[in-house]
Each structure stands twice: as C-alpha cells, then as structure tokens.
Write a protein that holds these residues in place. Structure first.
Motif, mmCIF file in Angstrom:
data_model
loop_
_atom_site.group_PDB
_atom_site.id
_atom_site.type_symbol
_atom_site.label_atom_id
_atom_site.label_comp_id
_atom_site.label_asym_id
_atom_site.label_seq_id
_atom_site.Cartn_x
_atom_site.Cartn_y
_atom_site.Cartn_z
ATOM 1 N N GLU A 155 0.821 -1.207 0.000
ATOM 2 C CA GLU A 155 0.000 0.000 0.000
ATOM 3 C C GLU A 155 0.862 1.268 0.000
ATOM 4 O O GLU A 155 0.374 2.354 -0.294
ATOM 5 N N GLY A 156 2.146 1.099 0.309
ATOM 6 C CA GLY A 156 3.049 2.253 0.320
ATOM 7 C C GLY A 156 4.240 1.995 1.215
ATOM 8 O O GLY A 156 4.195 2.297 2.405
ATOM 9 N N PRO A 157 5.310 1.394 0.673
ATOM 10 C CA PRO A 157 6.462 1.038 1.517
ATOM 11 C C PRO A 157 7.133 2.232 2.175
ATOM 12 O O PRO A 157 7.656 2.118 3.292
ATOM 13 N N GLN A 158 7.111 3.392 1.531
ATOM 14 C CA GLN A 158 7.818 4.552 2.069
ATOM 15 C C GLN A 158 7.203 5.095 3.356
ATOM 16 O O GLN A 158 7.859 5.814 4.098
ATOM 17 N N VAL A 159 5.942 4.751 3.592
ATOM 18 C CA VAL A 159 5.310 5.174 4.850
ATOM 19 C C VAL A 159 5.122 3.988 5.794
ATOM 20 O O VAL A 159 4.377 4.080 6.780
ATOM 21 N N GLY A 160 5.793 2.870 5.478
ATOM 22 C CA GLY A 160 5.824 1.751 6.406
ATOM 23 C C GLY A 160 4.868 0.620 6.140
ATOM 24 O O GLY A 160 4.827 -0.351 6.905
ATOM 25 N N HIS A 161 4.087 0.684 5.059
ATOM 26 C CA HIS A 161 3.217 -0.443 4.736
ATOM 27 C C HIS A 161 4.060 -1.598 4.210
ATOM 28 O O HIS A 161 4.928 -1.401 3.364
ATOM 29 N N PRO A 162 3.838 -2.804 4.684
ATOM 30 C CA PRO A 162 4.681 -3.937 4.292
ATOM 31 C C PRO A 162 4.377 -4.440 2.887
ATOM 32 O O PRO A 162 3.291 -4.216 2.338
ATOM 33 N N TRP A 163 5.346 -5.139 2.334
ATOM 34 C CA TRP A 163 5.161 -5.862 1.082
ATOM 35 C C TRP A 163 4.537 -7.221 1.370
ATOM 36 O O TRP A 163 4.758 -7.805 2.433
ATOM 37 N N GLY A 164 3.790 -7.727 0.404
ATOM 38 C CA GLY A 164 3.228 -9.062 0.527
ATOM 39 C C GLY A 164 2.984 -9.664 -0.846
ATOM 40 O O GLY A 164 2.942 -8.958 -1.855
ATOM 41 N N ILE A 165 2.834 -10.973 -0.891
ATOM 42 C CA ILE A 165 2.589 -11.661 -2.151
ATOM 43 C C ILE A 165 1.265 -11.175 -2.745
ATOM 44 O O ILE A 165 0.304 -10.893 -2.019
ATOM 45 N N SER A 166 1.224 -11.046 -4.067
ATOM 46 C CA SER A 166 0.028 -10.559 -4.739
ATOM 47 C C SER A 166 -0.214 -11.409 -5.978
ATOM 48 O O SER A 166 0.270 -12.537 -6.081
ATOM 49 N N THR A 167 -0.946 -10.855 -6.929
ATOM 50 C CA THR A 167 -1.234 -11.559 -8.175
ATOM 51 C C THR A 167 -0.751 -10.728 -9.351
ATOM 52 O O THR A 167 -0.643 -9.499 -9.272
ATOM 53 N N LYS A 168 -0.518 -11.408 -10.456
ATOM 54 C CA LYS A 168 -0.126 -10.715 -11.673
ATOM 55 C C LYS A 168 -1.210 -9.722 -12.093
ATOM 56 O O LYS A 168 -0.904 -8.586 -12.489
ATOM 57 N N GLU A 169 -2.449 -10.143 -12.002
ATOM 58 C CA GLU A 169 -3.550 -9.306 -12.451
ATOM 59 C C GLU A 169 -3.633 -8.000 -11.649
ATOM 60 O O GLU A 169 -3.819 -6.918 -12.224
ATOM 61 N N LYS A 170 -3.480 -8.105 -10.342
ATOM 62 C CA LYS A 170 -3.548 -6.899 -9.508
ATOM 63 C C LYS A 170 -2.378 -5.969 -9.807
ATOM 64 O O LYS A 170 -2.563 -4.748 -9.923
ATOM 65 N N CYS A 171 -1.199 -6.535 -9.938
ATOM 66 C CA CYS A 171 -0.018 -5.701 -10.192
ATOM 67 C C CYS A 171 -0.070 -5.070 -11.584
ATOM 68 O O CYS A 171 0.295 -3.904 -11.758
ATOM 69 N N TYR A 172 -0.537 -5.815 -12.574
ATOM 70 C CA TYR A 172 -0.655 -5.265 -13.921
ATOM 71 C C TYR A 172 -1.635 -4.088 -13.956
ATOM 72 O O TYR A 172 -1.468 -3.155 -14.755
ATOM 73 N N ALA A 173 -2.670 -4.135 -13.156
ATOM 74 C CA ALA A 173 -3.702 -3.101 -13.169
ATOM 75 C C ALA A 173 -3.327 -1.863 -12.359
ATOM 76 O O ALA A 173 -4.004 -0.827 -12.453
#
Length: 212
Positions: free
Chosen positions: A175-193
C-alpha cells in the motif's frame, strides 16, 4: 521464492521485498555457481554485495557509475553502458531494480521500451545457469529522467522468452512502503492493473528467478 503475506519492514523501500527473496535464492543455489555478474551494482554494498561475496568465486559488477566501496568487494567493476560492453557468460546474472532505469539516465535512448527488450535479452544470453531480476510493473508510467514502470505487455514478452526454462515468478504489492506499509505476495492481475501514484511511490514488484 518467498510467498509471504507480510515481509518485515526495515528499510521502507522495495528492498524489503527484494532482498529476502534474493538471499533465499542465493543460499539455495550457493554450491552450484561460481561466476557472478551484477548489472546495476552501484550502491550494492549497502544492500547485498557482501552477501554475494560469500558465495561467488568470481564476482563482477557493472554500472554506469563508479562505486569505490563496491570496487573493493568485487573482483572487477565495469563502468559503462551494459549494452555496449562485451562480456563472457556468467553462471549467475543479477539485475535488481535496474532495468526500469534503462534508457532514462545516464545513457538516454529515445525508444526506451525497445532498449529494455534488448537489455533483457542480453541479460538472458549472458546467463549460463541463473538469472535473478526484479522491477516495478503496472500500467505504463514514466518519471522523466528517472524510471519507467514496466507495462504488462513488456512483462509478458519477457515471460515468453523464459518460458522454456525452470522458473519461479512472483508478484508483490504494498500500500506504500515509504510510509511503512509492508510488502506481501500478490497476483499478476492486480499488479498489472496498478496505476502509479506519485505521492505514494512504487507499489508493485515482479521478481523472476530463472534456471537454465
């Protein structure tokens, strides 16, 4: 590849997702490679160069900019345009968050999409065993003079190039790593969009682990 729903947040950058995955892959393959090329090695001493040094008998770095700290870690450091440097193949080729900058600076190419395809093809052709590459992906967007978000059609071309090999591909979202939101596994479709939001910064990463 790590499929964590939540990656620890330590740096508040893309590295919080990339480094755990890279280190996991390095350790899994540590006894199976000797020569190593890092394309985009500038500042890598702050992130992963010392870890790579533990496993690579021959360790070369390449970047448009020099880096005296990295030069002291690697065996050889090339300064220049990757596309115009003659190199022999390496067991392991790394390109961590670099290809999105190709054509933007310091070597400017008018057709940045085409030059990124050339860049990816050269990475693959120089790989004898393992290619590890990461980049932001989503709806087409450019930050002038800095970087391009890799669009879906280009990512699909690269996936088509590596489909004959053993591979693991991961798509990750924050949701926003620079403000501290973590990374997590996602889907190709979500990332492409995903649309790039300047006030938030990059929110998607694709990682490709290729084994020939």
């Amino acid at each position: 590849m790590l499929k964590l729903n939540v990656f620890p947040t330590t740096r508040k950058t893309d590295r919080d997702c990339e480094l755990p995955n890279l280190f996991n892959f390095l350790r899994a393959k540590k006894s199976t490679f000797s020569s190593f090329l890092d394309v985009g090695a500038h500042h890598s001493a702050d992130y992963y160069a010392n870890e790579v040094r533990l496993f690579a008998k021959t360790y070369h770095g390449l970047d448009p900019s020099g880096d005296e700290t990295v030069e002291r870690i690697v065996d050889k450091y090339f300064v220049g345009d990757f596309l115009n440097i003659n190199l022999e193949p390496y067991d392991f080729v790394l390109c961590l968050s670099t290809i999105e900058h190709v054509g933007m600076y310091p070597f400017v190419y008018p057709d940045r999409v085409a030059v990124r395809d050339l860049f990816f093809n050269k990475l693959l052709s120089l790989t004898k065993k393992y290619l590890w590459i990461s980049f932001p992906v989503g709806q087409s967007y450019e930050i002038p003079g800095e970087m391009s978000i890799i669009p879906p059609n280009q990512c699909e071309r690269w996936l088509d190039l590596i489909k004959e090999y053993k591979l693991d591909v991961g798509f990750y979202f924050s949701e926003g790593p620079q403000v501290g939101h973590p990374w997590g596994i996602s889907t190709k479709e979500k990332c492409y969009a995903q649309q790039y939001i300047e006030s938030v910064g990059n929110q998607t990463i694709c990682i490709m682990e290729v084994e020939k």
